[in-house]
Scaffold this motif. Structure first.
Motif, PDB file in Angstrom:
ATOM      1  N   GLN A 180      43.304   8.399  -6.359  1.00 48.22           N
ATOM      2  CA  GLN A 180      43.794   7.763  -5.141  1.00 48.22           C
ATOM      3  C   GLN A 180      45.319   7.864  -5.067  1.00 48.22           C
ATOM      4  N   GLU A 181      45.978   7.699  -6.205  1.00 51.43           N
ATOM      5  CA  GLU A 181      47.441   7.800  -6.245  1.00 51.43           C
ATOM      6  C   GLU A 181      47.896   9.194  -5.829  1.00 51.43           C
ATOM      7  N   GLU A 182      47.203  10.204  -6.320  1.00 48.63           N
ATOM      8  CA  GLU A 182      47.541  11.581  -5.966  1.00 48.63           C
ATOM      9  C   GLU A 182      47.343  11.821  -4.467  1.00 48.63           C
ATOM     10  N   ALA A 183      46.265  11.316  -3.924  1.00 49.61           N
ATOM     11  CA  ALA A 183      45.991  11.493  -2.495  1.00 49.61           C
ATOM     12  C   ALA A 183      47.005  10.746  -1.628  1.00 49.61           C
ATOM     13  N   ARG A 184      47.506   9.627  -2.126  1.00 51.13           N
ATOM     14  CA  ARG A 184      48.453   8.803  -1.361  1.00 51.13           C
ATOM     15  C   ARG A 184      49.886   9.309  -1.480  1.00 51.13           C
ATOM     16  N   GLN A 185      50.140  10.268  -2.339  1.00 52.47           N
ATOM     17  CA  GLN A 185      51.444  10.916  -2.490  1.00 52.47           C
ATOM     18  C   GLN A 185      52.605   9.928  -2.577  1.00 52.47           C
ATOM     19  N   GLY A 186      52.551   9.083  -3.602  1.00 54.68           N
ATOM     20  CA  GLY A 186      53.656   8.177  -3.854  1.00 54.68           C
ATOM     21  C   GLY A 186      53.535   6.799  -3.232  1.00 54.68           C
ATOM     22  N   LEU A 187      52.630   6.621  -2.303  1.00 51.39           N
ATOM     23  CA  LEU A 187      52.405   5.300  -1.730  1.00 51.39           C
ATOM     24  C   LEU A 187      51.478   4.527  -2.658  1.00 51.39           C
ATOM     25  N   PRO A 188      51.422   3.208  -2.538  1.00 51.75           N
ATOM     26  CA  PRO A 188      50.542   2.449  -3.437  1.00 51.75           C
ATOM     27  C   PRO A 188      49.104   2.973  -3.378  1.00 51.75           C
ATOM     28  N   TRP A 189      48.574   3.300  -4.558  1.00 47.65           N
ATOM     29  CA  TRP A 189      47.259   3.927  -4.623  1.00 47.65           C
ATOM     30  C   TRP A 189      46.172   3.060  -4.025  1.00 47.65           C
ATOM     31  N   TRP A 190      46.291   1.764  -4.130  1.00 44.29           N
ATOM     32  CA  TRP A 190      45.278   0.808  -3.719  1.00 44.29           C
ATOM     33  C   TRP A 190      45.338   0.469  -2.233  1.00 44.29           C
ATOM     34  N   ARG A 191      46.438   0.785  -1.595  1.00 44.43           N
ATOM     35  CA  ARG A 191      46.628   0.399  -0.195  1.00 44.43           C
ATOM     36  C   ARG A 191      45.726   1.239   0.698  1.00 44.43           C
ATOM     37  N   ASN A 192      44.929   0.564   1.501  1.00 46.40           N
ATOM     38  CA  ASN A 192      44.050   1.248   2.444  1.00 46.40           C
ATOM     39  C   ASN A 192      44.893   1.675   3.632  1.00 46.40           C
ATOM     40  N   PHE A 242      38.815  10.151   1.309  1.00 41.81           N
ATOM     41  CA  PHE A 242      38.420   8.896   0.679  1.00 41.81           C
ATOM     42  C   PHE A 242      37.456   9.149  -0.478  1.00 41.81           C
ATOM     43  N   HIS A 243      37.564  10.323  -1.067  1.00 40.45           N
ATOM     44  CA  HIS A 243      36.845  10.694  -2.285  1.00 40.45           C
ATOM     45  C   HIS A 243      35.329  10.627  -2.137  1.00 40.45           C
ATOM     46  N   ASN A 244      34.861  10.840  -0.937  1.00 42.34           N
ATOM     47  CA  ASN A 244      33.424  10.978  -0.674  1.00 42.34           C
ATOM     48  C   ASN A 244      32.578   9.846  -1.236  1.00 42.34           C
ATOM     49  N   TYR A 245      33.052   8.611  -1.084  1.00 43.37           N
ATOM     50  CA  TYR A 245      32.230   7.509  -1.587  1.00 43.37           C
ATOM     51  C   TYR A 245      30.964   7.391  -0.744  1.00 43.37           C
ATOM     52  N   MET A 246      29.866   6.975  -1.404  1.00 46.69           N
ATOM     53  CA  MET A 246      28.552   6.969  -0.767  1.00 46.69           C
ATOM     54  C   MET A 246      28.029   5.585  -0.438  1.00 46.69           C
ATOM     55  N   ASP A 247      28.705   4.561  -0.944  1.00 47.02           N
ATOM     56  CA  ASP A 247      28.276   3.190  -0.686  1.00 47.02           C
ATOM     57  C   ASP A 247      29.510   2.304  -0.791  1.00 47.02           C
ATOM     58  N   PHE A 248      29.423   1.093  -0.283  1.00 44.01           N
ATOM     59  CA  PHE A 248      30.578   0.199  -0.303  1.00 44.01           C
ATOM     60  C   PHE A 248      30.142  -1.249  -0.158  1.00 44.01           C
ATOM     61  N   GLU A 249      31.095  -2.129  -0.419  1.00 42.17           N
ATOM     62  CA  GLU A 249      30.978  -3.536  -0.080  1.00 42.17           C
ATOM     63  C   GLU A 249      32.341  -4.009   0.392  1.00 42.17           C
ATOM     64  N   THR A 250      32.325  -4.999   1.285  1.00 39.84           N
ATOM     65  CA  THR A 250      33.560  -5.651   1.690  1.00 39.84           C
ATOM     66  C   THR A 250      33.673  -6.937   0.875  1.00 39.84           C
ATOM     67  N   VAL A 251      34.879  -7.197   0.384  1.00 39.90           N
ATOM     68  CA  VAL A 251      35.116  -8.332  -0.510  1.00 39.90           C
ATOM     69  C   VAL A 251      36.303  -9.134   0.017  1.00 39.90           C
ATOM     70  N   LEU A 252      36.120 -10.435   0.089  1.00 39.56           N
ATOM     71  CA  LEU A 252      37.192 -11.341   0.480  1.00 39.56           C
ATOM     72  C   LEU A 252      37.652 -12.130  -0.742  1.00 39.56           C
ATOM     73  N   LEU A 253      38.958 -12.144  -0.962  1.00 35.40           N
ATOM     74  CA  LEU A 253      39.585 -13.006  -1.955  1.00 35.40           C
ATOM     75  C   LEU A 253      40.315 -14.084  -1.164  1.00 35.40           C
TER      76      LEU A 253
END
Length: 171
Positions: free
Chosen positions: A49-61, A121-132
């Motif tokens: 994800q870090e490589e794909a984001r090219q220097g931006l925070p890897w976790w940031r959507n 988005f690395h071809n993910y096949m499933d997901f969940e939404t999570v609230l903190l």
């Protein structure tokens, strides 16, 4: 409201950093999702994800910056190396109920589904939404039900003490 947004961004960064640093924390998080049975096998794709984001925070959507803010702030992609199954957690952290407006009409789920099976988005096949969020907010605001999972700050604070401090400030 700006201070609250900055605080949430700081919490997001701290949360993401702790996920990279701690296998125990990653296991704990995954064990609270529908992917619980995969936690021993799942690898966080933070380097990819870090490589794909090219220097931006890897976790940031990056979709949270467009689309009128309809995406969660964090996108965490995992892979089960043996099977190459990829799945994502779309995570939002909020301290106040006003921040839940974007979750109405299942917009987070809709966008998460639209991002599935896309190369960027690395071809993910499933997901969940999570609230903190603080437990009091989870209990008192029906909009929290727009997330697949709701995890109280109070439980996250066992791994990330700053979430306990934020929960106290939100009260």
């Amino acid at each position: 409201m700006k201070a609250s947004a900055d605080q949430n961004c700081d919490l997001d960064e701290i949360f993401a950093s702790r996920l990279v640093e701690s296998h125990e924390f990653r296991s704990w998080l995954l064990s609270r999702t529908k992917f619980a049975r995969l936690w021993p096998l799942a690898r966080l794709l933070h380097k990819e994800q870090e490589e794909a984001r090219q220097g931006l925070p890897w976790w940031r959507n990056w979709r949270s910056d467009v689309e009128g803010g309809l995406a969660t702030k964090m996108l965490l992609i995992f892979e089960v190396e043996q099977t190459k199954l990829r799945f994502a957690l779309h995570v939002e952290s909020v301290t106040r109920g006003e921040a839940l407006e974007a979750s109405e009409n299942a917009s987070y789920r809709t966008l998460a589904q639209a991002l599935m099976n896309q190369d960027y988005f690395h071809n993910y096949m499933d997901f969940e939404t999570v609230l903190l969020a603080p437990q009091a907010l989870i209990v008192s605001d029906a909009r929290t039900l727009n997330f697949d999972r709701r995890i109280p700050f109070e439980t996250v604070a066992g791994f990330v003490p700053q979430f306990g401090q934020s929960q106290a400030q939100a009260a």
